[in-house]
Design an enzyme around this catalytic site. Structure first.
Site, PDB file in Angstrom:
ATOM      1  CE  LYS A  87      13.253   5.631   3.432  1.00  0.00           C
ATOM      2  NZ  LYS A  87      14.012   6.806   2.882  1.00  0.00           N
ATOM      3  CB  SER A 146      15.771   8.703   5.666  1.00  0.00           C
ATOM      4  OG  SER A 146      15.143   8.735   4.319  1.00  0.00           O
ATOM      5  CB  SER A 165      16.766   9.695   1.804  1.00  0.00           C
ATOM      6  OG  SER A 165      16.741  10.408   2.976  1.00  0.00           O
TER       7      SER A 165
HETATM    8  N1  GLN Z   1      18.526  14.102   4.944  1.00  0.00           N
HETATM    9  C1  GLN Z   1      17.473  14.917   4.116  1.00  0.00           C
HETATM   10  C2  GLN Z   1      16.324  15.165   5.189  1.00  0.00           C
HETATM   11  O1  GLN Z   1      16.411  14.745   6.258  1.00  0.00           O
HETATM   12  C3  GLN Z   1      16.930  14.179   3.155  1.00  0.00           C
HETATM   13  C4  GLN Z   1      15.907  13.270   3.495  1.00  0.00           C
HETATM   14  C5  GLN Z   1      15.346  12.276   2.352  1.00  0.00           C
HETATM   15  O2  GLN Z   1      16.066  12.378   1.140  1.00  0.00           O
HETATM   16  N2  GLN Z   1      14.521  11.655   2.599  1.00  0.00           N
HETATM   17  O3  GLN Z   1      15.498  15.754   4.821  1.00  0.00           O
END
Ligand code: GLN
Length: 471
Positions: free
Chosen positions: A76, A151, A175
């Site tokens: 990532k 994400s 995410s």
């Molecule tokens: N969707 C969650 C957020 O927007 C989790 C993001 C993540 O786990 N990095 O914070």
């Protein structure tokens, strides 16, 4: 050559002399370039991947290859890899080249994996759809009109599109698991402290964990075993050896709980609910003890997460100021201007929203009402979560309330935040959690079931679900 879908197959192939790592790498690179229209990779590392592949082939010949020889991995865009660009999909880090490698990257390379590129993600890992990247949205390989989740959307898509065997993502509130669910693959978030965060661009430091996404649990486990374990460069890294904490032995009947509130929640897609209930019945029929338990604080999980995670984010992102590295506004005339304009130009709308929220909850007049209160609620959530593991080996929930949605379909940020309703608990409590691709919706899209276990029982959890859910 045809690129083998899993590392299990590819690893066996290179060890038996049936293929070289160089050939595997060429096949993976070709696929990564051929899927350009999905916008999965921000950059494909052709040169360093080829060099690493040649080095691994030499080690295979010499009989000294490491455990991940033949494993093709994507990382990532928030993981640092020495002499490679990294940017958390943000304009503010445009042009930045890392001067060191994350511990996980060092360990992958030392174990003879080949890293083929960096994957698109939501900016600074903030989002659930990969629509918040400064470099454009990612398309779900199973249906390009849909989001891959976020994400770590590029990470999940890189595996689902067959460009690599395993992707490394990061999970702060879901995410890894939510995109795994949307793309029909396995996604594992380790216990907080099990995998070093050294070299991970921070979002919310008390929640962030790095973990694998893969087609199979055993591929995820192979990579987990390499990247996990103590690292003196991360002072939250656990010193307990891998496997020290575990549940019942292989083949044992397990005690499995599910939260009544999660399956009764009105926002849960009925087909996902039916699938979860049918799974629970199947486990019961196989002789496991399955019981419903209560999670009265379900509705408090997302608000608590967003208060604490944005507070930590506003503090972590203060370093991006247009002075030390990354984007500096050309229009700026003085010091104040440099901060204001560089940050205004460099950060996207969702990141700005979170910096504002986080700064608000940490501000003098509101600290006690929001941040301090959020910390107290987090403790209650953690205590309540851990209590379940006094009586149960596993807790099962749906991973997400829905299957992958269309691009632009969720416009309201709060509706987007509710994507995380079942996943944030594991980050608030620090427990390990995995999403397994067990279901296909009548709409043709995949979805996952989530399993949580007690802290540091990561390796046991991986083994247990391999036995429970993979035929
Ligand atoms: N969707 C969650 C957020 O927007 C989790 C993001 C993540 O786990 N990095 O914070």
């Amino acid at each position: 050559m045809e690129f083998p879908r899993t590392f299990s197959e590819a690893g066996a192939l290179v060890r038996s002399g049936g293929a070289t790592v160089a050939a595997l790498t060429e096949a993976a690179l070709a696929k990564a370039h051929a899927t350009n229209d999905l916008n999965i990779y921000l950059e494909v590392f052709d040169a360093s991947a080829r060099a690493q592949a040649a080095a691994v082939d030499a080690k295979i010949k010499a009989g000294t290859a490491g455990p991940l020889a033949g494993c093709i991995v994507s990382i990532k865009d928030n993981l640092c890899y020495k002499d490679h660009r990294v940017g958390a999909s943000s304009r503010i880090l445009e042009g930045y080249t890392s001067i060191y490698s994350a511990t996980v990257v060092e360990r992958l390379l030392a174990a003879d994996a080949v890293i083929i590129g960096r994957t698109n993600c939501d900016e600074f890992a903030m989002g659930s759809s990969n629509e918040n990247s400064a470099y454009g949205l990612v398309r779900n390989p199973l249906d390009p009109a849909k989001v891959p989740g976020g994400s770590s959307g590029g990470a999940a898509a890189s595996v689902a599109a067959g460009t690599c065997h395993v992707a490394l993502g990061s999970d702060t509130g879901g995410s890894i698991r939510q995109p795994a669910s949307f793309c029909g693959i396995v996604g594992f978030k380790p216990t907080y402290g099990r995998v070093s965060r050294y070299g991970l661009i921070a979002f919310a430091s008390s929640f962030d964990q790095i973990g694998p996404l893969a087609h199979t649990v055993s591929d995820a486990e192979a990579v987990h075993r390499v990247i996990a374990g103590h690292d003196e460069r991360d002072n939250t890294s656990s010193q307990r050896p891998l496997g020290a904490v575990h549940g019942p032995g292989p083949g044992s009947k397990l005690r499995i709980a599910y939260y009544r509130e999660t399956v009764e929640r009105p926002g849960l897609d009925p087909a996902i609910r039916d699938h979860v209930m049918a799974h629970l019945e199947r486990l019961k029929a196989e002789g496991h003890a399955v019981e419903a338990i209560e999670l009265p604080m379900l509705d408090h999980l997302v608000p608590t997460y967003y208060i604490l995670a944005t507070a930590e984010a506003s503090s972590n992102l203060a370093r991006f100021d247009g002075i030390r590295y990354g984007h500096r506004s050309k229009a700026a005339k003085g010091v104040d201007d440099t901060y204001r304009l560089s940050r205004s130009e460099g950060f996207g709308p969702e990141v700005k929203r979170r910096i504002l929220l986080g700064t608000f909850v940490l501000s003098a007049g509101y600290y006690d009402a929001y941040y301090a209160q959020g910390q107290r609620v987090r403790r209650l959530i953690r205590d309540n979560t851990l209590q379940a593991f006094d009586r149960y080996d596993l807790v099962l929930t749906p991973t997400c309330p829905t299957t992958a949605f269309g691009h632009g379909e969720i416009k309201d940020p709060v509706a987007m935040y509710l994507q995380d309703i079942f996943t944030v608990q594991a980050n608030l409590a620090g427990v390990p959690a995995i999403s397994l691709p067990t279901g296909t919706h009548p709409n043709g899209l995949p979805f996952g079931i989530q399993l949580m276990a007690k802290p540091l029982a990561d390796e046991w959890l991986l083994e247990a679900c391999d036995g429970l859910f993979q035929a």
